[in-house]
Design an enzyme around this catalytic site. Structure first.
Site, short mmCIF file in Angstrom:
data_model
loop_
_atom_site.label_atom_id
_atom_site.label_comp_id
_atom_site.label_asym_id
_atom_site.label_seq_id
_atom_site.Cartn_x
_atom_site.Cartn_y
_atom_site.Cartn_z
N GLU A 77 -7.47 3.16 6.89
CA GLU A 77 -6.07 3.58 6.95
C GLU A 77 -5.48 3.93 5.59
OE1 GLU A 77 -1.92 4.01 7.52
OE2 GLU A 77 -2.86 2.57 6.16
N HIS A 140 -3.20 -3.19 6.09
CA HIS A 140 -2.57 -1.90 6.36
C HIS A 140 -2.48 -1.14 5.03
CE1 HIS A 140 0.65 0.20 9.10
NE2 HIS A 140 -0.09 1.07 8.43
N ASN A 192 4.64 -1.27 6.37
CA ASN A 192 3.65 -0.21 6.52
C ASN A 192 2.85 -0.03 5.24
OD1 ASN A 192 2.56 2.61 6.48
ND2 ASN A 192 3.49 2.67 8.52
#
Length: 386
Positions: A77, A140, A192
């Site tokens: 990611e 993340h 995030n």
């Protein structure tokens, strides 16, 4: 008279609804066509593969996931680079909310390392110390901080039970990340991405204001600008930017004076001037007209390399069904601080190459490493002139 007033109200409401629908169609890339091109020779990187289907429950939530013996590294990611050319990669991120595809339940949450000096060696797992950290770990966004002594620290957004930012010290000799501290705060609730500004200070983006599954869905479809950016230092946190549709990737310019925030729903990157007190002042928007995700900053030129989802609607379907192909895209933004930034599409694929859901493009020494939210990892040579 009353009839005309009703017609006028209906016309106004219809215009508002149509305008909202048009914004959703644009943000989802429903009318966009994706062309295919690459910057050079591309290959998939060993060590990052999507899992295979197993006999597991067809619906569970991210926080009630079940481990399976056939776990593997899947997804890449976010990618962050050290000055030595070593890239850290977050792997194993699960879709938020309910998980309907059992493939996702084979993922193992890890931090991987890729050496640009030896790209054929693939991606390797980095050890995490202590082992107990991995028991509640959902990596993340990432950020690397290097001090004058050469110490490398890795900041990791952890979306496990209770969002937080983990700070690790990297030991190259043992290929290990040693936990220094875990930063929790009420303002760090829907994290995030993160960008380090010091040994224990950082900016972080909350991509949503609400935390419930259905309220987050409503926030998305109603295009509510409730997302924000938080600055955290010394255990204290404050909101420095709010009113965003979706604060995704975040990064700093090489000199640390500008902060870049990717907003996929708005289809662009917002540039802020960093003030002496670490508050942020709006500078300008860079319209990219695509679903921008993570932002990598070239430490030499200051160019931005941005992973993106050209057709957000297909990416959304892919998050529910791992076998559904979706497009990938990497943009290079030159002169991001200026009035006329230049955007070049460096990589684009409609999904037929097998790379689905690109989230980051990390450039180093004529090489491009393309990560995906929860699929594979691609390495490309950059043979086109820059």
């Amino acid at each position: 008279m009353a009839g005309k007033l009703v017609l006028a109200l209906v016309a106004v409401l219809s215009a508002v609804v149509l305008n909202h629908v048009a914004k959703i169609i644009s943000a989802a890339g429903m009318l966009k066509h994706v062309y295919n091109h690459v910057p050079g020779t591309c290959r998939f990187v060993p060590g990052v593969e999507q899992g295979s289907e197993a006999e597991l429950p067809c619906k569970t939530s991210r926080n009630r996931r079940r481990k399976h013996p056939d776990t593997r590294s899947a997804g890449s990611e976010d990618i962050e680079l050290t000055s030595s050319g070593l890239a850290f990669i977050s792997s194993g991120l699960l879709p938020p909310g309910f998980i309907f595809d059992p493939v996702y339940l084979t993922f193992e949450q890890r931090i991987l390392a890729f050496d640009f000096k030896n790209p054929t060696e693939g991606a390797k797992t980095v050890n995490i110390v202590p082992e107990s950290v991995k028991e509640d770990f959902m990596p993340h966004g990432l950020s690397v901080y290097e001090d004058d002594s050469g110490e490398v620290r890795l900041f990791v957004v952890n979306n496990a039970k209770g969002d937080r930012v983990e700070i690790f010290r990297f030991d190259a000799d043992s290929n290990s990340l040693h936990q220094i501290k875990s930063v929790k705060h009420p303002l760090l609730y829907s994290l995030n991405d993160v960008v380090a500004t010091g040994p224990e200070s950082f900016y972080a983006g909350n991509d949503k204001y609400t935390t419930g599954l259905y309220s987050r869905m409503a926030e998305t479809w109603l295009l509510l600008p409730w997302s924000n950016v938080v600055y955290c230092s010394g255990g204290e946190a404050t909101i420095v930017v709010d009113g965003l549709l979706y604060a995704n990737g975040i990064n700093l310019s090489p000199e640390g004076k500008l902060v870049y925030v990717a907003n996929p729903t708005a289809g662009g990157v917002t540039v802020y001037h960093r003030q002496n007190d670490n508050t942020l002042r709006f500078s300008h928007d860079i319209a990219a007209h695509t679903g921008v995700d993570n932002v990598f900053v070239d430490p030499t030129t200051g160019d931005l390399w941005v992973g993106a989802h050209p057709q957000g609607i297909h990416f959304s379907i892919h998050m529910g069904n791992a076998s559904h192909p979706c497009g990938s895209q990497v943009l290079r933004i030159e002169n991001p601080a200026g009035e006329n930034p230049r955007i070049t599409e460096m990589y684009s694929d409609d999904g037929r190459s097998g790379l689905w859901g690109s989230s980051v493009g990390c450039y180093h020494n004529k090489q491009l490493l393309i990560g995906t939210v929860n699929q594979r990892l691609m390495h490309c040579s950059v043979d086109v002139p820059l």
